[in-house]
Design a protein around this motif. Structure first.
Motif, PDB file in Angstrom:
ATOM      1  N   LYS A   1       0.837  -1.201   0.000  1.00 46.62           N
ATOM      2  CA  LYS A   1       0.000   0.000   0.000  1.00 46.62           C
ATOM      3  C   LYS A   1       0.871   1.251   0.000  1.00 46.62           C
ATOM      4  O   LYS A   1       0.589   2.210  -0.736  1.00 46.62           O
ATOM      5  CB  LYS A   1      -0.902  -0.018   1.244  1.00 46.62           C
ATOM      6  CG  LYS A   1      -1.953   1.098   1.265  1.00 46.62           C
ATOM      7  CD  LYS A   1      -3.035   0.830   0.231  1.00 46.62           C
ATOM      8  CE  LYS A   1      -4.261   1.710   0.434  1.00 46.62           C
ATOM      9  NZ  LYS A   1      -4.007   3.143   0.294  1.00 46.62           N
TER      10      LYS A   1
ATOM     11  N   SER B   1       2.219   1.850  -3.403  1.00 46.77           N
ATOM     12  CA  SER B   1       1.215   2.320  -4.361  1.00 46.77           C
ATOM     13  C   SER B   1       0.915   3.805  -4.210  1.00 46.77           C
ATOM     14  O   SER B   1       0.332   4.410  -5.105  1.00 46.77           O
ATOM     15  CB  SER B   1      -0.083   1.518  -4.210  1.00 46.77           C
ATOM     16  OG  SER B   1      -0.769   1.870  -3.018  1.00 46.77           O
ATOM     17  N   GLU B   2       1.307   4.383  -3.082  1.00 52.08           N
ATOM     18  CA  GLU B   2       1.046   5.799  -2.821  1.00 52.08           C
ATOM     19  C   GLU B   2       2.291   6.659  -3.000  1.00 52.08           C
ATOM     20  O   GLU B   2       2.229   7.884  -2.833  1.00 52.08           O
ATOM     21  CB  GLU B   2       0.522   5.960  -1.387  1.00 52.08           C
ATOM     22  CG  GLU B   2      -0.804   5.247  -1.128  1.00 52.08           C
ATOM     23  CD  GLU B   2      -1.162   5.199   0.347  1.00 52.08           C
ATOM     24  OE1 GLU B   2      -0.258   5.497   1.173  1.00 52.08           O
ATOM     25  OE2 GLU B   2      -2.307   4.874   0.677  1.00 52.08           O
TER      26      GLU B   2
ATOM     27  N   ASN C   1       3.241   4.773 -10.611  1.00 49.99           N
ATOM     28  CA  ASN C   1       1.954   5.116 -10.005  1.00 49.99           C
ATOM     29  C   ASN C   1       1.223   6.190 -10.805  1.00 49.99           C
ATOM     30  O   ASN C   1      -0.003   6.156 -10.928  1.00 49.99           O
ATOM     31  CB  ASN C   1       2.166   5.581  -8.563  1.00 49.99           C
ATOM     32  CG  ASN C   1       2.516   4.440  -7.627  1.00 49.99           C
ATOM     33  OD1 ASN C   1       2.160   3.294  -7.860  1.00 49.99           O
ATOM     34  ND2 ASN C   1       3.239   4.746  -6.556  1.00 49.99           N
TER      35      ASN C   1
ATOM     36  N   LYS D   1      -2.471   5.486 -12.775  1.00 48.67           N
ATOM     37  CA  LYS D   1      -3.576   6.194 -12.105  1.00 48.67           C
ATOM     38  C   LYS D   1      -4.819   6.186 -12.991  1.00 48.67           C
ATOM     39  O   LYS D   1      -4.757   6.403 -14.190  1.00 48.67           O
ATOM     40  CB  LYS D   1      -3.162   7.637 -11.785  1.00 48.67           C
ATOM     41  CG  LYS D   1      -4.168   8.385 -10.912  1.00 48.67           C
ATOM     42  CD  LYS D   1      -3.624   9.733 -10.509  1.00 48.67           C
ATOM     43  CE  LYS D   1      -4.617  10.506  -9.652  1.00 48.67           C
ATOM     44  NZ  LYS D   1      -4.934   9.800  -8.400  1.00 48.67           N
TER      45      LYS D   1
ATOM     46  N   TYR E   1      -7.019   0.111 -14.086  1.00 52.82           N
ATOM     47  CA  TYR E   1      -7.275  -0.998 -13.162  1.00 52.82           C
ATOM     48  C   TYR E   1      -6.049  -1.346 -12.331  1.00 52.82           C
ATOM     49  O   TYR E   1      -6.155  -1.914 -11.238  1.00 52.82           O
ATOM     50  CB  TYR E   1      -7.779  -2.222 -13.932  1.00 52.82           C
ATOM     51  CG  TYR E   1      -6.709  -3.093 -14.549  1.00 52.82           C
ATOM     52  CD1 TYR E   1      -6.359  -4.318 -13.971  1.00 52.82           C
ATOM     53  CD2 TYR E   1      -6.048  -2.705 -15.713  1.00 52.82           C
ATOM     54  CE1 TYR E   1      -5.394  -5.125 -14.529  1.00 52.82           C
ATOM     55  CE2 TYR E   1      -5.091  -3.508 -16.275  1.00 52.82           C
ATOM     56  CZ  TYR E   1      -4.758  -4.713 -15.686  1.00 52.82           C
ATOM     57  OH  TYR E   1      -3.783  -5.510 -16.249  1.00 52.82           O
TER      58      TYR E   1
ATOM     59  N   GLU F   1      -4.221   0.740 -10.787  1.00 46.82           N
ATOM     60  CA  GLU F   1      -4.062   1.660  -9.650  1.00 46.82           C
ATOM     61  C   GLU F   1      -4.340   0.928  -8.335  1.00 46.82           C
ATOM     62  O   GLU F   1      -3.704   1.190  -7.319  1.00 46.82           O
ATOM     63  CB  GLU F   1      -4.998   2.853  -9.797  1.00 46.82           C
ATOM     64  CG  GLU F   1      -4.844   3.872  -8.672  1.00 46.82           C
ATOM     65  CD  GLU F   1      -5.708   5.110  -8.863  1.00 46.82           C
ATOM     66  OE1 GLU F   1      -5.559   6.059  -8.083  1.00 46.82           O
ATOM     67  OE2 GLU F   1      -6.540   5.113  -9.805  1.00 46.82           O
ATOM     68  N   ASP F   2      -5.248  -0.017  -8.360  1.00 43.37           N
ATOM     69  CA  ASP F   2      -5.602  -0.797  -7.170  1.00 43.37           C
ATOM     70  C   ASP F   2      -4.555  -1.891  -6.966  1.00 43.37           C
ATOM     71  O   ASP F   2      -4.322  -2.718  -7.847  1.00 43.37           O
ATOM     72  CB  ASP F   2      -6.985  -1.417  -7.353  1.00 43.37           C
ATOM     73  CG  ASP F   2      -7.505  -2.096  -6.095  1.00 43.37           C
ATOM     74  OD1 ASP F   2      -6.711  -2.392  -5.188  1.00 43.37           O
ATOM     75  OD2 ASP F   2      -8.732  -2.348  -6.026  1.00 43.37           O
TER      76      ASP F   2
ATOM     77  N   LYS G   1      -4.675  -4.507  -5.438  1.00 47.45           N
ATOM     78  CA  LYS G   1      -5.242  -5.851  -5.521  1.00 47.45           C
ATOM     79  C   LYS G   1      -5.245  -6.383  -6.953  1.00 47.45           C
ATOM     80  O   LYS G   1      -5.448  -7.584  -7.171  1.00 47.45           O
ATOM     81  CB  LYS G   1      -6.657  -5.855  -4.958  1.00 47.45           C
ATOM     82  CG  LYS G   1      -6.727  -5.527  -3.473  1.00 47.45           C
ATOM     83  CD  LYS G   1      -8.155  -5.497  -2.974  1.00 47.45           C
ATOM     84  CE  LYS G   1      -8.215  -5.131  -1.496  1.00 47.45           C
ATOM     85  NZ  LYS G   1      -9.624  -5.074  -1.000  1.00 47.45           N
ATOM     86  N   ASN G   2      -5.054  -5.512  -7.924  1.00 46.90           N
ATOM     87  CA  ASN G   2      -5.020  -5.928  -9.327  1.00 46.90           C
ATOM     88  C   ASN G   2      -3.612  -6.031  -9.885  1.00 46.90           C
ATOM     89  O   ASN G   2      -3.433  -6.393 -11.048  1.00 46.90           O
ATOM     90  CB  ASN G   2      -5.805  -4.928 -10.183  1.00 46.90           C
ATOM     91  CG  ASN G   2      -7.290  -4.961  -9.896  1.00 46.90           C
ATOM     92  OD1 ASN G   2      -7.838  -6.001  -9.535  1.00 46.90           O
ATOM     93  ND2 ASN G   2      -7.946  -3.820 -10.039  1.00 46.90           N
ATOM     94  N   ARG G   3      -2.624  -5.696  -9.091  1.00 42.29           N
ATOM     95  CA  ARG G   3      -1.261  -5.640  -9.602  1.00 42.29           C
ATOM     96  C   ARG G   3      -0.607  -7.021  -9.592  1.00 42.29           C
ATOM     97  O   ARG G   3       0.101  -7.405  -8.656  1.00 42.29           O
ATOM     98  CB  ARG G   3      -0.423  -4.643  -8.793  1.00 42.29           C
ATOM     99  CG  ARG G   3      -0.863  -3.199  -8.987  1.00 42.29           C
ATOM    100  CD  ARG G   3       0.068  -2.208  -8.303  1.00 42.29           C
ATOM    101  NE  ARG G   3      -0.398  -0.843  -8.488  1.00 42.29           N
ATOM    102  CZ  ARG G   3       0.230   0.240  -8.032  1.00 42.29           C
ATOM    103  NH1 ARG G   3       1.355   0.101  -7.348  1.00 42.29           N
ATOM    104  NH2 ARG G   3      -0.270   1.445  -8.240  1.00 42.29           N
TER     105      ARG G   3
END
Length: 545
Positions: A345, A348-349, A484, A488, A491, A493-494, A496-498
């Motif tokens: 997380k 991702s930010e 990132n 943005k 799909y 961006e999440d 959980k999809n990476r």
């Protein structure tokens, strides 16, 4: 110009081009134009009806009784065409792309297996792991990918040479045919042993190289060592020890130490923060000089790593002559990575400026640093404090009492005497000579105690140690910010999809798409911004080679 038209520059209109004319479907709608550009399996023609520009994928004479003039052309271009075909042949991959090793199993078995099944090479993050853990990974990966492709990391361990040797012995025992040599500042008998032990002659009396090495470097002087044959002195020592034969020693003088050199630019973990646009051409030029001297049957390939987190970066590397590209940081945030959800997380930010350099655990006493995520962690600051104390004092006992109390409360959260007892237990099962040396040398003992924190900080990030979130050591390069920004509103961006294969496919597909856009621009076509960007998309059936 309206937003649903391609635009031809004035300079192009004055040129006399002998292009074919189109008779099949022509698109002037911006969504259809985008589809034509993304249809990499078919050529893309830019055509004019005298008033505006559109695109089509087939050539001919006429369309609906109107003559269309072809103004520009981009051939079919697939992701598998990027890079050096020799890389794909040697490593049995579909693409000139591999996911580099991230130590402590961050580049996990699951990651390597997922990539291998999709035709990508992945390197297991064996650095920092004990032999028994590496052996588990070898068995699991070989069962899932009996024919490859896969690689294992071989990290230079000057502070713990027994670990480096143990890794090599395992790779030879299990027939691991490709290692990614990293963090080497000089050749060691261990890496030379791995290379030479795989040499032989085939039925045509030609040199056969079974043990492949991809060397990850960031300095010319180190690259030269891997581009040249191994040192004769080390080779002869291996012969005298009975580890290799006289024939293998003779053959070693005729081949380079590595098959491939990855020019590692500004990356996560160990890095010299080199800019890729300076490093890669320099290493390629060095390769050409050494090839002219030795005339190898197969020249060493040079690839690019560090900063590869977007299609633009990948295409730029290929355009500069990279035989292949390597990703790292962007994979750590993927589902298959051996990192906890909190770490993923934070990644991702992150933005490009959210990274910094901090002391490295494995080369702490040498003052070596690595690049880590600064956002959301006190690790960089606390690790630097430990190194400053190491530089200022010769033993734990010399540290002022007030300073020691701060260390025990804020960083270690334990009495330093207890930390030393835990450290002894750790090294007894890993490299006992470290404890023997430390008992004789107080400064060495202090270094091992400080390395307790540095080493566990990365493990906490992987396992998700509760209460230690602000101490997580997260290896990270600035390309995470570019990645990132690119994903943005898509799909990816999440977190959980990476998935690691999705990231790889989109980077390569995007690079192939941008190559075609670049070709059209070079023929005078002005591509609107909304058409010139590649947005990540779900690729259900995988890439076409």
């Amino acid at each position: 110009m309206t937003t649903n038209q391609l635009c031809l520059s004035d300079s192009y209109k004055d040129q006399n081009w002998d292009w074919p004319v189109l008779k099949h479907a022509v698109s002037f709608d911006i969504n259809e134009i985008r589809k034509n550009l993304l249809n990499l399996e078919n050529p893309c023609y830019v055509v004019s009806n005298g008033k505006m520009l559109g695109t089509g994928s087939q050539r001919g004479d006429k369309f609906n009784d109107n003559t269309f003039e072809t103004r520009a052309y981009a051939p079919a271009f697939l992701p598998g065409q990027l890079g050096d075909p020799g890389f794909k042949k040697i490593y049995k991959t579909r693409y000139c792309y591999y996911a580099g090793a991230m130590a402590n199993g961050i580049a996990s078995e699951e990651m390597v297996i997922a990539l291998g099944k999709a035709g990508f090479l992945g390197s297991f993050g064996a650095g920092g792991l004990v032999p028994s853990r590496i052996e588990q990974a070898i068995v699991k990966i070989q069962q899932a990918l009996p024919d490859g492709p896969y690689a294992f990391n071989l990290i230079h361990s000057p502070a713990e040479p027994a670990l480096e040797r143990g890794s090599v012995e395992l790779y030879l025992k299990y027939g691991v045919r490709c290692v990614e040599a990293a963090a080497f500042i000089a050749l060691t008998p261990n890496v030379v042993y791995y290379r030479a032990a795989g040499l032989g002659l085939n039925a045509d009396n030609e040199i056969e190289i079974k043990n492949r090495i991809i060397a990850k470097i960031s300095r010319r002087e180190v690259a030269a060592k891997f581009m040249e044959p191994p040192p004769e002195k080390i080779v002869q020592q291996l012969v005298e020890q009975g580890l290799i034969t006289s024939l293998q020693a003779e053959l070693a003088a005729k081949v380079p130490m590595a098959d491939d050199i990855t020019a590692e630019a500004d990356s996560g973990g160990h890095t010299d923060n080199r800019p890729l646009v300076s490093l890669l051409p320099s290493i390629i030029a060095l390769r050409d000089e050494i090839q002219a001297k030795y005339q190898y049957a197969q020249p060493v390939r040079v690839g690019a790593g560090g900063g590869i987190g977007t299609p633009e970066a990948a295409l730029a590397a290929f355009a500069m002559g990279a035989a292949y590209v390597v990703t790292g940081t962007v994979n750590q945030g993927c589902i298959e990575a051996g990192a906890c959800e909190h770490t993923k997380k934070l990644l991702s930010e992150a933005d490009m400026a959210d990274v910094t350099m901090a002391p490295a655990s494995d080369m702490f006493e040498m003052g070596v640093k690595l690049q880590v995520l600064r956002r959301g962690s006190f690790f960089p600051m606390r690790a630097q404090k430990l190194y400053e104390l190491y530089e200022a004092y010769n033993s734990i006992e010399e540290i002022p009492a007030a300073e020691r109390v701060k260390l025990e409360k804020q960083i270690f959260r334990k009495n330093l005497d207890d930390i030393w007892e835990e450290t002894k237990v750790f090294f007894q099962g890993r490299d006992p000579i470290q404890i023997v040396n430390a008992e004789k040398n107080p400064k060495k003992k202090m270094a091992l105690i400080f390395r307790w924190y540095l080493g566990l900080a990365s493990r906490w990030s992987n396992t998700g140690e509760k209460g230690r979130e602000m101490d997580y050591q997260i290896w990270c390069g600035p390309c995470i910010g570019a990645f990132n920004a690119w994903v943005k509103n898509s799909y990816l961006e999440d977190v959980k999809n990476r998935r690691v294969v999705d990231v790889a496919e989109n980077i390569l597909r995007g690079a192939a798409f941008l190559y075609r856009v670049f070709m059209l621009r070079n023929q005078g076509v002005v591509i609107p911004p909304e058409l010139g960007r590649y947005v990540p998309e779900r690729i259900s059936s995988g890439l076409h080679a």
